[in-house]
Every structure is written in structure tokens, then in C-alpha cells.
Design an enzyme around this catalytic site. Structure first.
Site, PDB file in Angstrom:
ATOM      1  N   ASN A 112       0.846  -1.187   0.000  1.00  0.00           N
ATOM      2  CA  ASN A 112       0.000   0.000   0.000  1.00  0.00           C
ATOM      3  C   ASN A 112       0.885   1.241   0.000  1.00  0.00           C
ATOM      4  O   ASN A 112       1.946   1.247   0.653  1.00  0.00           O
ATOM      5  CB  ASN A 112      -0.880  -0.023   1.265  1.00  0.00           C
ATOM      6  CG  ASN A 112      -1.944   1.043   1.239  1.00  0.00           C
ATOM      7  OD1 ASN A 112      -1.683   2.205   1.517  1.00  0.00           O
ATOM      8  ND2 ASN A 112      -3.148   0.652   0.892  1.00  0.00           N
ATOM      9  N   ALA A 113       0.445   2.285  -0.701  1.00  0.00           N
ATOM     10  CA  ALA A 113       1.207   3.524  -0.787  1.00  0.00           C
ATOM     11  C   ALA A 113       1.459   4.120   0.593  1.00  0.00           C
ATOM     12  O   ALA A 113       2.446   4.830   0.811  1.00  0.00           O
ATOM     13  CB  ALA A 113       0.468   4.526  -1.668  1.00  0.00           C
ATOM     14  N   GLU A 160       1.267 -14.632   3.996  1.00  0.00           N
ATOM     15  CA  GLU A 160       0.768 -15.646   4.934  1.00  0.00           C
ATOM     16  C   GLU A 160      -0.572 -15.219   5.525  1.00  0.00           C
ATOM     17  O   GLU A 160      -1.509 -16.014   5.637  1.00  0.00           O
ATOM     18  CB  GLU A 160       1.765 -15.859   6.076  1.00  0.00           C
ATOM     19  CG  GLU A 160       3.133 -16.365   5.638  1.00  0.00           C
ATOM     20  CD  GLU A 160       4.119 -15.241   5.337  1.00  0.00           C
ATOM     21  OE1 GLU A 160       3.710 -14.198   4.792  1.00  0.00           O
ATOM     22  OE2 GLU A 160       5.312 -15.420   5.638  1.00  0.00           O
TER      23      GLU A 160
END
Ligand code: THU
Length: 137
Positions: free
Chosen positions: A45-46, A55
Site C-alpha cells: 500500500n502507498a 501468509e
């Protein structure tokens, strides 16, 4: 399902990793006690901190489909799909495993050479905190 078979599924899954920031592609294949496999990839994510490891993606997919009993997870990871080294699960992922799995849950680390290592959860997370410590809910 053999260790090698589960690693192959983790590798295939890793092709869908969303990694525009680190470039590290990670794939996981989680085997349920009933023999089903749920795969997962890392999703970055930015804003960085919302990143979800492969996982945990696999666990959350499985649990959200009603699964609660797990046998093993295979994990591969590396820069741009190059799995030359083992890529062990982070502490947060180990804690998520601890929520749903027993001491003998198997963590299989694979690499491109075909070599693999197998650990039990108790080896990777000794003296851990888990659901049984929360008694008054
Ligand atoms: N990552 C995983 O997918 N699993 C782990 O257990 C360790 C780290 C991911 C998160 C991030 O996208 C990249 O690997 C580099 O840290």
C-alpha cells in the site's frame, strides 16, 4: 499434498503479488486439515503500514471461508520472484498462525533450488501468547 507440491502452489500464487514499493514477491499456500489449499500473496500500500503479508492473506481468505483447522503453510519470497533464499514469516504472521494452529503446525520454506526447510510453529514462536490466555470474554 507433499511439501514440494505445496511450495509449487505458493510459487504460482506469488505471480499475483502486488508489490509496487518493495519489489519483493511473496507467495503462501495454506493447507487445511481437510486437504483444501488457500493461497495468499503480499499486498502493499502507498501508505506502507496497511501492507498485508502473503501468509496473512492466505489465513484470512481461509478463515473468511469458514476454515479453522490447518495442517501446514508453504512460503516462498524474494526480490522480483527470485527465490534464492528462504523467506521466513514475520512475527505478526507467526502470531496469526498461533491464533488458529497448534504447536505442530508445519511451516515449509522453499527456494528455487528445490531445497526446503520444515519448522513446527512452536520452534518459530516459543513461549507465545494465544487465545487460551483470554479467559473472560
Ligand atoms: N512479507 C510477507 O509477505 N511475508 C512475511 O512474512 C514477511 C514480509 C512482505 C511484506 C512486504 O510486501 C515485503 O514482503 C517486504 O517486506
Amino acid at each position: 499434498m507433499t511439501e514440494t507440491g505445496l511450495i509449487a502452489l505458493a510459487k504460482k500464487a506469488s505471480e499475483s503479488a502486488y508489490v509496487p514499493y518493495s519489489g519483493y514477491t511473496v507467495g503462501a499456500a495454506l493447507l487445511t486439515k481437510s486437504g483444501k489449499v488457500y493461497t495468499g500473496v503480499n499486498i502493499e500500500n502507498a501508505s506502507y503500514t496497511p501492507t498485508c503479508c502473503a501468509e496473512r492473506t492466505a489465513f484470512f481468505k481461509a478463515v473468511s471461508e469458514g476454515e479453522k483447522e490447518f495442517e501446514a503453510i508453504a512460503v516462498v519470497g524474494g526480490k522480483k520472484g527470485d527465490f534464492k533464499d528462504y523467506f521466513p514469516p514475520c512475527g505478526v504472521c507467526r502470531q496469526v498462525m498461533r491464533e488458529f494452529c497448534g504447536d505442530d503446525f508445519k511451516i515449509i520454506l522453499g527456494k528455487d533450488s528445490g531445497e526446503f526447510m520444515v519448522y513446527n510453529l512452536i520452534e518459530l514462536l516459543p513461549e507465545s501468547f494465544g487465545p487460551e490466555f483470554i479467559k473472560n470474554v
